[in-house]
Design an enzyme around this catalytic site. Structure first.
Site, PDB file in Angstrom:
ATOM      1  N   LYS A 112       0.396  70.544 -29.847  1.00 11.59           N
ATOM      2  CA  LYS A 112       1.504  71.340 -30.393  1.00 11.59           C
ATOM      3  C   LYS A 112       1.177  72.798 -30.132  1.00 11.59           C
ATOM      4  CE  LYS A 112       4.922  71.810 -33.812  1.00 11.59           C
ATOM      5  NZ  LYS A 112       5.684  71.093 -34.795  1.00 11.59           N
ATOM      6  N   GLY A 136      10.539  72.090 -31.061  1.00 13.23           N
ATOM      7  CA  GLY A 136      11.104  72.213 -32.394  1.00 13.23           C
ATOM      8  C   GLY A 136      11.100  73.657 -32.831  1.00 13.23           C
ATOM      9  N   ASP A 194       7.213  69.459 -45.417  1.00 13.77           N
ATOM     10  CA  ASP A 194       8.344  69.065 -44.562  1.00 13.77           C
ATOM     11  C   ASP A 194       8.310  67.557 -44.288  1.00 13.77           C
ATOM     12  OD1 ASP A 194      10.704  69.554 -43.224  1.00 13.77           O
ATOM     13  OD2 ASP A 194       9.747  70.236 -41.378  1.00 13.77           O
ATOM     14  N   GLY A 249       8.532  67.381 -26.195  1.00  7.77           N
ATOM     15  CA  GLY A 249       9.421  67.760 -27.285  1.00  7.77           C
ATOM     16  C   GLY A 249       9.317  69.229 -27.615  1.00  7.77           C
ATOM     17  N   VAL A 298       5.775  70.448 -27.963  1.00  4.56           N
ATOM     18  CA  VAL A 298       4.778  69.387 -28.004  1.00  4.56           C
ATOM     19  C   VAL A 298       4.583  68.876 -26.585  1.00  4.56           C
ATOM     20  CG1 VAL A 298       4.146  67.137 -28.968  1.00  4.56           C
ATOM     21  CG2 VAL A 298       5.475  68.758 -30.346  1.00  4.56           C
ATOM     22  N   GLY A 354       7.570  75.323 -32.116  1.00  3.55           N
ATOM     23  CA  GLY A 354       6.971  75.366 -30.782  1.00  3.55           C
ATOM     24  C   GLY A 354       7.273  74.124 -29.971  1.00  3.55           C
TER      25      GLY A 354
END
Length: 198
Positions: free
Chosen positions: A37, A17, A131, A15, A22, A20
């Site tokens: 991460k 985002g 968040d 992944g 993952v 950064g």
């Protein structure tokens, strides 16, 4: 496959985002799957981010709750900053909602209580998540399905990204870019000039 520091091997990018990428991987000599991460390189060039990462290391590592993705280690090497975390392979709550629509009220109550317990553990360690949203609630799905009726539910929601937003806020505040978080899920007071609190 690539290395992270002298201890870890990154096997697969799973992944990305705003902050950064993952990765899924493992420690040298171990079969246990871990998540990593890795912060964006432009963030790692900011001295305040490096300082905040190192300052937060002990705080992040001491958060211990079955409802929070545990941070196990941090890697700071050259321009690479990374968090080593539990791997939670069941997707996230946003995926569940997208696939099946609104959750049954009893599931909302159950998941909400678990998420609140996770937030309580984060707050007890002196952190503010900043968040909280369905995409940051990972599903620990060992042997169960989030669609199962309440009495049979064995999966656990686990809060993720509770440290990275706080650390990266150092850069955002130094550039006066505003609040950290996702506007649709932000508490209104986050837009105030005061520091967010539990």
């Amino acid at each position: 496959m690539q290395r992270l520091g002298s201890t870890y091997i990154l096997d697969e990018r799973i992944g990305s985002g705003a902050q950064g990428e993952v990765w899924k991987g493992h420690a040298d000599g171990s079969e246990e799957t871990l998540a990593f991460k890795i912060l964006r390189s432009d963030l790692t060039r900011e001295r305040p981010v490096i300082d905040a990462f190192l300052k937060e290391r002990d705080t992040l590592e001491r958060v211990d709750s079955p409802y929070v993705v545990r941070v196990r280690d941090m890697v700071a090497e050259g321009e690479t900053l990374g968090l080593v975390m539990d791997y939670v392979g069941g997707g996230d709550l946003a995926d569940v909602i997208r696939e099946q629509g609104a959750l049954a009220p009893e599931l909302v109550v159950s998941y909400g209580a678990a998420i609140a317990a996770g937030l309580s553990a984060i707050h007890a360690a002196g952190l503010v998540h900043r968040d909280v949203k369905p995409a940051n609630v990972l599903i620990d799905s060992v042997g169960a399905s989030p669609q199962a009726p309440a009495p049979q539910v064995a999966w656990t929601p686990r809060l993720a990204d509770f440290g990275v937003a706080r650390i990266c806020s150092t850069v955002a505040s130094s550039r006066a870019t505003g609040a950290i978080g996702t506007p649709l899920y932000m508490a209104p007071e986050i837009l105030d000039v005061h520091a967010p609190t539990p």
